[in-house]
Write a protein that holds these residues in place. Structure first.
Motif, PDB file in Angstrom:
ATOM      1  N   LEU A   6     -69.357  25.554  -3.062  1.00  0.00           N
ATOM      2  CA  LEU A   6     -68.853  24.274  -3.552  1.00  0.00           C
ATOM      3  C   LEU A   6     -68.014  23.601  -2.476  1.00  0.00           C
ATOM      4  CD1 LEU A   6     -68.532  22.367  -6.023  1.00  0.00           C
ATOM      5  CD2 LEU A   6     -66.512  23.721  -6.641  1.00  0.00           C
ATOM      6  N   CYS A   7     -68.384  22.376  -2.127  1.00  0.00           N
ATOM      7  CA  CYS A   7     -67.728  21.676  -1.023  1.00  0.00           C
ATOM      8  C   CYS A   7     -66.827  20.548  -1.509  1.00  0.00           C
ATOM      9  CB  CYS A   7     -68.795  21.092  -0.086  1.00  0.00           C
ATOM     10  SG  CYS A   7     -68.104  20.295   1.382  1.00  0.00           S
ATOM     11  N   SER A   8     -65.726  20.384  -0.833  1.00  0.00           N
ATOM     12  CA  SER A   8     -64.894  19.199  -0.962  1.00  0.00           C
ATOM     13  C   SER A   8     -64.195  18.986   0.371  1.00  0.00           C
ATOM     14  CB  SER A   8     -63.872  19.346  -2.089  1.00  0.00           C
ATOM     15  OG  SER A   8     -63.280  18.103  -2.382  1.00  0.00           O
ATOM     16  N   VAL A   9     -63.568  17.830   0.532  1.00  0.00           N
ATOM     17  CA  VAL A   9     -62.947  17.522   1.820  1.00  0.00           C
ATOM     18  C   VAL A   9     -61.607  18.235   1.946  1.00  0.00           C
ATOM     19  CG1 VAL A   9     -64.086  15.298   2.041  1.00  0.00           C
ATOM     20  CG2 VAL A   9     -61.854  15.417   0.939  1.00  0.00           C
ATOM     21  N   THR A  10     -61.227  18.502   3.175  1.00  0.00           N
ATOM     22  CA  THR A  10     -59.952  19.154   3.460  1.00  0.00           C
ATOM     23  C   THR A  10     -58.808  18.339   2.871  1.00  0.00           C
ATOM     24  OG1 THR A  10     -60.879  20.010   5.522  1.00  0.00           O
ATOM     25  CG2 THR A  10     -58.470  20.047   5.290  1.00  0.00           C
ATOM     26  N   GLY A  11     -57.927  19.006   2.148  1.00  0.00           N
ATOM     27  CA  GLY A  11     -56.789  18.319   1.550  1.00  0.00           C
ATOM     28  C   GLY A  11     -57.019  17.866   0.125  1.00  0.00           C
ATOM     29  N   SER A  12     -58.266  17.866  -0.323  1.00  0.00           N
ATOM     30  CA  SER A  12     -58.577  17.471  -1.695  1.00  0.00           C
ATOM     31  C   SER A  12     -58.344  18.656  -2.636  1.00  0.00           C
ATOM     32  CB  SER A  12     -60.035  17.011  -1.800  1.00  0.00           C
ATOM     33  OG  SER A  12     -60.410  16.865  -3.151  1.00  0.00           O
ATOM     34  N   THR A  13     -57.937  18.350  -3.860  1.00  0.00           N
ATOM     35  CA  THR A  13     -57.716  19.406  -4.849  1.00  0.00           C
ATOM     36  C   THR A  13     -58.909  19.592  -5.787  1.00  0.00           C
ATOM     37  OG1 THR A  13     -56.675  17.833  -6.368  1.00  0.00           O
ATOM     38  CG2 THR A  13     -55.229  19.010  -4.836  1.00  0.00           C
ATOM     39  N   SER A  14     -59.942  18.778  -5.616  1.00  0.00           N
ATOM     40  CA  SER A  14     -61.064  18.790  -6.563  1.00  0.00           C
ATOM     41  C   SER A  14     -61.733  20.157  -6.671  1.00  0.00           C
ATOM     42  CB  SER A  14     -62.107  17.739  -6.154  1.00  0.00           C
ATOM     43  OG  SER A  14     -61.553  16.448  -6.188  1.00  0.00           O
TER      44      SER A  14
END
Length: 281
Positions: free
Chosen positions: A153-161
């Motif tokens: 599962l991917c999200s951007v650095t710094g995101s809490t999603s």
């Protein structure tokens, strides 16, 4: 006589100087923008510059759902499109920009939260988004949040999603952090990751880009409610004026047209336009 001539001349010089100062002040007042009440030369609006479908700066100008909403609101406040001064509003800077008066209002995928309401006022909401996942168009393996267990599962650095999904819904999900959403999309395309998570509106905006059309789809998981509002300075009378503009945008059909235009290519099934003040928890 000579003294009287000098005095008269001095009076003329003084009068000219005062007139020039007044003109300069008037010009400065006009060029300095406005408080958003209409009639000025410019209105400053904060948007995202890097979210396709939401708010994006391109060589051709500015585009996205938030841009369309902000442009409509500005017109209702008395400003044409060429009177808008767009300013980049990064997530961490939004409250500070409003407090300093750098912008008149902000429309930048700005979710209304109790914490933010202590610092700024919000008009709206004007869009109800949800945390969701984006997957490859041919992947039918993810139909519920629990299906993300053991998935990359991917999200951007710094995101809490992604962390929220891992902590609350799929504890065995394998979290992958990439520097940008575009990098996540590349990883999704080449199967280095299985899903990308953030707000469904943001995902739809990325998936609607020409180079990705037909390659991805939204999971429709609706894991959270994200109530997008227009931020204004605490106590600003703009809140009521913007609310009226948003109601007009919905009633005349412009709101739905903006949704279809910016998110339609991704098959985004939007929620109905929310009622002003109806913030879903």
């Amino acid at each position: 006589m000579k003294l009287r001539k000098v005095t008269a001349a001095s009076a003329v010089v003084l009068a000219l100087a005062m007139a020039a100062t007044a003109c300069g002040e008037n010009k400065k007042d006009k060029e300095s923008g406005s408080s958003g009440s209409g009639g000025g030369n410019k209105i400053a609006i904060g948007i995202k510059y890097d979210q396709p479908g939401i708010g994006q700066k391109t060589p051709q100008g500015y585009s996205g759902f938030d841009v369309d909403v902000a442009t409509y609101v500005a017109k209702k406040l008395g400003y044409n499109a060429d009177q808008i001064e767009w300013k980049e509003s990064k997530s961490a800077d939004r409250e500070t920009m409003l407090k300093r008066g750098d912008v008149d209002f902000i429309a930048a995928s700005y979710s209304i939260t109790p914490e933010r309401q202590k610092l700024v006022d919000f008009a709206g909401p004007y869009l109800l988004a949800h945390q969701d996942v984006l997957v490859r168009a041919d992947d039918n393996s993810i139909k519920s949040p629990s299906d993300l267990n053991k998935k990359k599962l991917c999200s951007v650095t710094g995101s809490t999603s992604a962390q929220n999904v891992h902590d609350k819904l799929a504890p065995k999900a394998q979290l992958q952090q990439y520097p940008t959403y575009s990098a996540c999309l590349t990883g999704l395309q080449n199967k280095a990751i299985d899903a990308l998570t953030t707000d469904d509106s943001i995902l739809a905006g990325y998936a609607s880009q020409a180079q990705f059309k037909g390659k991805f789809k939204l999971g429709g998981l609706k894991m959270t409610n994200e109530n997008y509002g227009i931020g204004v300075k605490k106590g600003s009378d703009l809140k009521a004026k913007i609310n009226k503009a948003l109601e007009s945008m919905v009633s005349d059909g412009s709101w739905q047209k903006a949704v279809d235009k910016n998110f339609g290519p991704a098959g985004y099934k939007n929620e109905p336009a929310p009622k002003i003040g109806d913030v879903k928890s």
